[in-house]
Design a protein around this motif. Structure first.
Motif, short mmCIF file in Angstrom:
data_model
loop_
_atom_site.label_atom_id
_atom_site.label_comp_id
_atom_site.label_asym_id
_atom_site.label_seq_id
_atom_site.Cartn_x
_atom_site.Cartn_y
_atom_site.Cartn_z
N ALA A 107 0.84 -1.20 0.00
CA ALA A 107 0.00 0.00 0.00
C ALA A 107 0.87 1.25 0.00
O ALA A 107 1.83 1.33 0.76
N ASN A 108 0.54 2.18 -0.86
CA ASN A 108 1.17 3.51 -0.85
C ASN A 108 2.70 3.45 -0.97
O ASN A 108 3.39 4.24 -0.33
N GLY A 109 3.22 2.52 -1.75
CA GLY A 109 4.66 2.42 -1.95
C GLY A 109 5.40 1.63 -0.89
O GLY A 109 6.62 1.53 -0.92
N PHE A 110 4.66 1.06 0.06
CA PHE A 110 5.26 0.26 1.13
C PHE A 110 4.80 -1.19 1.03
O PHE A 110 3.72 -1.48 0.53
N VAL A 111 5.62 -2.08 1.58
CA VAL A 111 5.25 -3.49 1.73
C VAL A 111 5.36 -3.80 3.22
O VAL A 111 6.44 -3.68 3.81
N VAL A 162 10.10 -0.74 1.22
CA VAL A 162 9.58 0.17 0.19
C VAL A 162 9.66 -0.54 -1.15
O VAL A 162 10.45 -1.46 -1.34
N LEU A 163 8.82 -0.08 -2.07
CA LEU A 163 8.90 -0.59 -3.43
C LEU A 163 10.02 0.16 -4.16
O LEU A 163 10.16 1.38 -3.99
N PRO A 164 10.84 -0.55 -4.93
CA PRO A 164 11.90 0.12 -5.67
C PRO A 164 11.33 1.13 -6.66
O PRO A 164 10.22 0.98 -7.15
N ASP A 165 12.10 2.16 -6.95
CA ASP A 165 11.67 3.17 -7.93
C ASP A 165 11.63 2.59 -9.32
O ASP A 165 12.33 1.74 -9.69
N SER A 184 9.40 -6.18 -4.30
CA SER A 184 10.48 -5.58 -3.53
C SER A 184 11.49 -6.68 -3.16
O SER A 184 11.46 -7.77 -3.72
N ASN A 185 12.40 -6.37 -2.23
CA ASN A 185 13.39 -7.36 -1.81
C ASN A 185 14.01 -6.92 -0.48
O ASN A 185 13.69 -5.85 0.04
N LEU A 186 14.88 -7.75 0.05
CA LEU A 186 15.49 -7.47 1.35
C LEU A 186 16.30 -6.17 1.36
O LEU A 186 16.41 -5.52 2.39
#
Length: 124
Positions: A24-28, A121-124, A64-66
């Motif tokens: 949600a909103n660029g976050f995981v 966070v989701l990568p750009d 995303s990732n670690l």
């Protein structure tokens, strides 16, 4: 805002009413994660590795990732065991260390030795 829920199919998701991760909103936001599958009592290193693998899988599914984890919370019933996990945590997060908190508390079963919760966070 779009919200996406990721389920791992774990036994407690339906029983407790949660999912493995929410995007949600660029976050995981990855829920507290214990060892997956067969839990070996008193093997905190194996349980930590299993939890990290499940978290990594959820992050991957979310996009995303670690390396993009910005916050991690560790929960343990016995704080004296935490040091045994440090090498795994340095391997997982060493190049990109997140803000972290560790708490001593009871977990969902007496066999569980560690639970890990992350926010990425989701990568750009």
């Amino acid at each position: 805002m779009t919200i996406r829920r990721i389920s791992s199919g774990g036994q407690y998701e339906a029983k407790v009413g949660y999912c493995r991760a929410v995007v949600a909103n660029g976050f995981v936001f990855v829920a507290g994660t214990c060892a997956q599958g067969k839990i070996i009592p008193n093997d905190i290193v194996g349980q930590c590795k299993s939890a990290l693998q499940a978290i990594e899988k959820a992050l991957d599914e979310a996009g995303s990732n670690l390396a993009h984890v910005v916050r991690v919370n560790y929960y343990l019933p016995d704080m004296s065991e935490f040091e045994l996990c440090w090498p795994l945590l340095v391997e997982a997060f060493g190049e990109n260390p997140p803000a972290a908190t560790v708490t001593e508390c009871n977990l969902i079963t007496p066999e569980d030795r560690i639970e890990i919760e992350v926010t990425a966070v989701l990568p750009d």
